[in-house]
Design a protein around this motif. Sequence first.
Motif, PDB file in Angstrom:
ATOM      1  N   ALA A 137      -3.648  -0.951   0.174  1.00  0.00           N
ATOM      2  CA  ALA A 137      -2.680  -1.970  -0.247  1.00  0.00           C
ATOM      3  C   ALA A 137      -2.584  -3.043   0.835  1.00  0.00           C
ATOM      4  N   LYS A 138      -2.585  -4.306   0.425  1.00  0.00           N
ATOM      5  CA  LYS A 138      -2.538  -5.397   1.394  1.00  0.00           C
ATOM      6  C   LYS A 138      -1.157  -5.508   2.035  1.00  0.00           C
ATOM      7  N   SER A 141       2.931  -4.429   2.633  1.00  0.00           N
ATOM      8  CA  SER A 141       3.844  -3.284   2.655  1.00  0.00           C
ATOM      9  C   SER A 141       4.935  -3.482   1.599  1.00  0.00           C
ATOM     10  N   GLY A 194       1.270  -1.162   4.290  1.00  0.00           N
ATOM     11  CA  GLY A 194      -0.032  -1.715   3.923  1.00  0.00           C
ATOM     12  C   GLY A 194      -0.883  -2.154   5.106  1.00  0.00           C
TER      13      GLY A 194
END
Length: 455
Positions: A31-32, A34, A122
């Motif tokens: 995941a880029k 958070s 992330g």
Amino acid sequence: MEDLKIIGSEEWCVFKSLGVPAIKARVDSGAKTSSIQATSLKVITKNNQEWVKFEVTPLQENRSITIPCEARLVDRRMVKSSSGISEERLVVKTPVTLGEDTFDIELTLANRDTMEFRMLLGREALTDRYIVNPAVNNQIQEFTEDEISARYKPYFKEKTGLKIGLLASNPKLYSNMRLMEAAEARGHEIVFLNVEQAYMKLDAHSPEIRYRGGNILKDFDAVIPRIKPAVTFYGCAVIRQFNNLGVYCQNSAESITQSRDKLFASQLFSKNDIHIPITGFAKSPMDTKDLIKMVNGAPLIIKLLESTQGKGVVLAETNKAAESVINAFKSVNTNILVQEFIKEANGQDIRCFVVNGKVVASMQRQAEKGEFRANIHQGGKASMIKITQEEKKLALKASKALNLAVAGVDIIRSNKGPLLLEVNSSPGLEGIENATGKDIANEMIRAIERKLKFS
């Protein structure tokens, strides 16, 4: 690379500026950005900038702790969830502390009730800082249960009343809202639990009931079951599990199951010398004519075994019509009861509300013109009525036969005296409270207090 720290697949994060003492995050390099659990989002203007007010429930297994937060809004982004659904999310920027390191990160605000973790960390937060080792946990910082309890001690409410669960399906129903109001007015904590979102761990050593997203339902003193007919089987399974965990259930799973099975309930009434309209039950179409004759012929009532609120109840006005309806139900393997029609009742019946062996309120229901059932859900009108001693005894005897602490007992007046129609294990409060002016929700909560010897 040698300067980078090892981070595990789960880590504790601290947000001092948000007032969050500790929150466990799932580390996800896939995941880029958070993400953090956030509800009640509201965008405000502060110092000519957009900020967001929101609430964080940081502990996965304790929904009673909610922390109000504020952070500067930096973006609005379309984010695709793990289920593949895209939605716009607000993005805030705030400092986070992991162990000895504090740095700014961007957080998308999302309702993570159904997720295993209240936060996701992330790769933007990880880049140039950490290397992820998914085989280990809590490499940066670990808190013991005692340390978490100490950090959250200011947020724990001192218990002054009972903790009650309202196990139902719709929090907006009049009856459910009244029970919530009544419990809170008497100083208790009451939690609405959607029965279909509860699930169970069956284990001899550590049985559990969990709620959407993995929250463990514990420390309940009592449960008020208000199970709709469509989920009787599952609802009763959940009630049994609460009972196994030592929680008092105002109506037991067994009593609810018995009340919903009209055939079994009728057999129990007969066994306990409780007078009901003459009732017949048969399997073979060959016996239809004699079945009709047995209940004194048409007009007669045909009931589905699990009908409720007047639904699934038919008046057959001639023997021929009765034969057709009965055989039609039998042809599709639907179980029905055939019952004598009490003409002299003139579309009226009596609802007695029983709580712990006492009739706390009674109302008379009058069917709408042209109808034969006086159920309020079918357009019937309600008014206050004073019942006779015989009717009161009948109501108490019926609820006792089914072992129901709370029951709506329906009685009809006939030339043979009062007759029991049926017993409802989740009776509605709206009609009878409005007709009688009595606070029945309060009576139900007081009954729980007496049962648990709470003062």
